[in-house]
Design a protein around this motif. Structure first.
Motif, PDB file in Angstrom:
ATOM      1  N   VAL A 311     -13.686 -28.812  18.360  1.00 50.97           N
ATOM      2  CA  VAL A 311     -12.369 -29.416  18.599  1.00 50.97           C
ATOM      3  C   VAL A 311     -12.493 -30.677  19.436  1.00 50.97           C
ATOM      4  CG1 VAL A 311     -11.760 -28.061  20.673  1.00 50.97           C
ATOM      5  CG2 VAL A 311      -9.965 -28.899  19.135  1.00 50.97           C
ATOM      6  N   ALA A 312     -13.411 -30.712  20.385  1.00 55.30           N
ATOM      7  CA  ALA A 312     -13.623 -31.927  21.168  1.00 55.30           C
ATOM      8  C   ALA A 312     -14.122 -33.054  20.274  1.00 55.30           C
ATOM      9  CB  ALA A 312     -14.624 -31.659  22.292  1.00 55.30           C
ATOM     10  N   TYR A 313     -15.043 -32.734  19.379  1.00 54.68           N
ATOM     11  CA  TYR A 313     -15.560 -33.740  18.449  1.00 54.68           C
ATOM     12  C   TYR A 313     -14.440 -34.308  17.581  1.00 54.68           C
ATOM     13  CZ  TYR A 313     -17.557 -35.621  14.172  1.00 54.68           C
ATOM     14  OH  TYR A 313     -17.827 -36.428  13.085  1.00 54.68           O
ATOM     15  N   GLN A 314     -13.615 -33.434  17.021  1.00 57.83           N
ATOM     16  CA  GLN A 314     -12.547 -33.897  16.133  1.00 57.83           C
ATOM     17  C   GLN A 314     -11.619 -34.884  16.834  1.00 57.83           C
ATOM     18  OE1 GLN A 314     -10.330 -30.866  14.088  1.00 57.83           O
ATOM     19  NE2 GLN A 314     -12.156 -29.759  13.403  1.00 57.83           N
ATOM     20  N   ASN A 315     -11.246 -34.567  18.051  1.00 50.32           N
ATOM     21  CA  ASN A 315     -10.312 -35.441  18.768  1.00 50.32           C
ATOM     22  C   ASN A 315     -10.981 -36.731  19.228  1.00 50.32           C
ATOM     23  OD1 ASN A 315      -7.473 -34.062  19.328  1.00 50.32           O
ATOM     24  ND2 ASN A 315      -9.027 -32.461  19.231  1.00 50.32           N
ATOM     25  N   ALA A 316     -12.260 -36.664  19.572  1.00 52.11           N
ATOM     26  CA  ALA A 316     -12.975 -37.874  19.966  1.00 52.11           C
ATOM     27  C   ALA A 316     -13.145 -38.822  18.787  1.00 52.11           C
ATOM     28  CB  ALA A 316     -14.332 -37.512  20.560  1.00 52.11           C
ATOM     29  N   VAL A 317     -13.416 -38.293  17.604  1.00 52.02           N
ATOM     30  CA  VAL A 317     -13.538 -39.132  16.408  1.00 52.02           C
ATOM     31  C   VAL A 317     -12.211 -39.828  16.106  1.00 52.02           C
ATOM     32  CG1 VAL A 317     -13.795 -39.077  13.899  1.00 52.02           C
ATOM     33  CG2 VAL A 317     -15.444 -37.899  15.336  1.00 52.02           C
ATOM     34  N   ALA A 318     -11.122 -39.071  16.157  1.00 52.65           N
ATOM     35  CA  ALA A 318      -9.811 -39.663  15.870  1.00 52.65           C
ATOM     36  C   ALA A 318      -9.505 -40.798  16.844  1.00 52.65           C
ATOM     37  CB  ALA A 318      -8.732 -38.586  15.936  1.00 52.65           C
TER      38      ALA A 318
END
Length: 595
Positions: A311-318
């Motif tokens: 979930v941290a990765y997903q939000n950082a990419v966005a």
């Protein structure tokens, strides 16, 4: 508020293409009807529940925390937690992999692990309530009496009742041999427990109508140390023969811990005042019984950090695709805008790819381990059951420690992608970092996991389990050694395998002379072994992706992630091996008075 999209495509890739779980299930009578379509349907619905019902509660739980009424000893969970838990129960999610004999659906454990990865991405604090119940179910299923099973398992399976494990006391954490809680035998065969426990996750709450505590305590004639510990089941309300609830038992929450993270979960100080209890398993054999729950918890904690990593990765990419900041060093990439999105910058990509690689590698390891657990429980082949159990014993401390170390690294890197905004609560990233830190500590600190791996699981059996895993690595290397396209993956894998063998032998010789050498090298050793496992699983994935990279961008992204891992993360092993070889002397040479 952070957003979450279940990573169904990568889950399907690992399950169906790398592990080919449906084919494995065909050889297990109890799972033979679990096909690809069934698996995908369960994953899709689980993802909807996690993303739509649980994920919106994560910031709420962090802000509100839990509230204790000191007069009634009751705990109120954050807004929405109870309603979400009721939906969890009504949806039958707690029963997913439980025994049909007790109301479960009997689906494979690997599916349950996928569910819990998604729930942990949505909200680790909320997910700990049903997660601990599953561990209590496993313990009673393995060691409970027939009466205990009949009384407790159907309710734990349905989720109507929840469960905890009560180990830690104020004066003893990992060293359970020091615990003091007393168990006094009663004429009717029951026991009365008196003592205090601390750090009890989900120890009191308003989600379920009853809480089933599994408590470690000492009998009056118990031998000292860990050989004198017994396990007891202590319900919050005493159940009647028909499972209706009777009187309130003498086990209470006296205080809630004020914590760095996981605010939405009630971490309790528990007092036992003559609490009615029944013995689980044999007297003075409590640790053996509790290890069923502890090992399940260790795999579960790995899933917690895997969920946070994703979930941290997903939000950082966005954020990185949207945030404009400076121009790329190689020239403008978005000339129509005043600056380029930060995803064009090499070090931002390093941070993102670190999290992505640790998420995808962690997912492969978690699912591989869960499939081994399914094989250990459900295979008809005794040799296969035994091999799966031995491999799982080796991998369990790696799942717990390597995945949680990586989760701390990944969430911190993802916070860094946001710059100063990452440090601000409204973006949600700092909560992921705070929540991730506990996973390296509880259910046995990562140092304890490292000592378990090197001391017990490797040196303790003269490397038999490690050789078993090493044989799988060698078999894969030999199969792909003539494939030119696989050399970039196979060569470093084979090289690391040889280095682990040499390092293990060297540490074994040192340990014969000085046991402190194990403690000095263990943490680095575990991380080296974690990379060996990741390199093996990533190489297997690369073999699949190479053949399909022209078909689908998913496979091209998979290869790019794997190449990043081998180029930028795996080389850490050179430093770790050198550090492990440096021995105990630099650590133990200084006189205590000089600290």
């Amino acid at each position: 508020m952070p957003q979450y999209t279940p990573p169904l495509r990568d889950m399907q890739f690992v399950l169906h293409e790398m592990l080919q779980v449906a084919d494995v299930f065909q050889a297990m009578p109890r799972h033979a009807d679990v096909d690809v379509d069934t698996i995908n349907a369960v994953l899709e619905e689980a993802g909807k529940f996690a993303a739509q019902v649980v994920a919106p509660l994560n910031p709420v739980g962090d802000r509100e925390g839990c509230k204790l009424d000191k007069e009634t000893h009751e705990v109120r969970t954050p807004s929405g937690f109870k309603a979400a838990y009721q939906q969890f129960v009504e949806g039958g999610w707690g029963a997913l992999s439980c025994d049909p004999e007790h109301g479960g659906q009997g689906l494979p454990i690997v599916l349950n692990q996928c569910l819990y990865e998604m729930l942990n991405s949505a909200s680790q604090a909320w997910t700990m309530y049903p997660g601990l119940s599953h561990g209590a179910y496993e313990c009673l299923h393995a060691h409970g009496t027939e009466e205990q099973k009949a009384l407790y398992l159907p309710k734990l399976t349905s989720g109507e009742w929840s469960g905890t494990m009560c180990l830690t006391e104020p004066h003893c954490g990992t060293d359970l041999g020091l615990l003091r809680t007393k168990a006094e035998p009663q004429p009717d065969g029951s026991y009365r427990l008196t003592g205090q426990k601390i750090f009890i996750s989900a120890g009191e709450h308003d989600l379920a109508e009853n809480i089933v505590h599994l408590v470690l305590a000492r009998l009056p004639d118990a031998p000292p140390g860990s050989k004198g510990i017994s396990l007891f089941v202590v319900p919050k309300f005493l159940p009647q023969a028909d499972s209706s609830l009777g009187a309130r038992n003498g086990i209470f929450c006296s205080a809630l811990e004020h914590k760095m993270g996981i605010h939405g979960n009630a971490t309790c100080q528990i007092v036992l005042e003559g609490a009615h209890a029944t013995l689980v398993g044999e007297p003075n054999q409590g640790l053996q019984a509790m290890f069923v729950m502890m090992n399940a918890a260790r795999l579960g904690v790995g899933m917690q950090s895997l969920g946070l990593t994703e979930v941290a990765y997903q939000n950082a990419v966005a954020y990185a695709k949207d945030r404009l900041q400076m121009r790329a060093l190689s020239g403008p990439k978005a000339p129509d805008k005043p600056a380029d999105p930060i995803i064009v910058h090499p070090d931002v990509r390093r941070m993102l790819l670190t999290a992505r690689a640790y998420a995808e590698g962690g997912r492969a390891l978690a699912m591989y381990s869960a499939l081994l657990l399914d094989q250990a429980h459900a295979s008809e082949d005794e040799d296969e059951r035994n091999e799966a159990a031995e491999l799982l014993a080796l991998l369990t401390p790696i799942v717990k420690a390597f995945l949680t170390d990586n989760g701390w690294i990944a969430t911190s890197e993802c916070l860094g992608v946001f710059g100063g905004h990452g440090y601000i609560a409204e973006w949600g990233m700092e909560q992921f970092v705070r929540d991730a830190r506990i996973n390296m500590i509880y259910e046995g600190t990562n140092t304890i996991q490292a000592l378990d791996l090197l001391g017990r699981k490797v040196l303790g059996d003269n490397g038999a389990r490690l050789k078993l895993f090493g044989a799988k690595v060698r078999e894969f290397v030999e199969e792909e050694g003539v494939n030119e396209a696989m050399q970039e993956f196979v060569n470093p894998l084979a090289d690391l395998g040889d280095k682990v063998t040499k390092l293990t032998t060297e540490l074994g010789f040192k340990a014969f002379q000085n046991r402190d050498e194990v403690g000095a090298a263990a943490v680095d050793y575990l991380r080296v072994c974690g990379h060996l496992v990741f390199a093996y699983l990533f190489a297997k994935q690369a073999r699949i992706a190479l053949d399909k990279q022209e078909q689908d961008a998913f496979y091209r992204a998979k290869l790019a992630t794997i190449r990043f891992y081998f180029a930028k993360l795996l080389p850490e092993t050179a430093m770790l091996i050198r550090r492990a070889r440096s021995g105990a002397q630099p650590l133990m040479a200084m006189d205590e008075a000089l600290f």
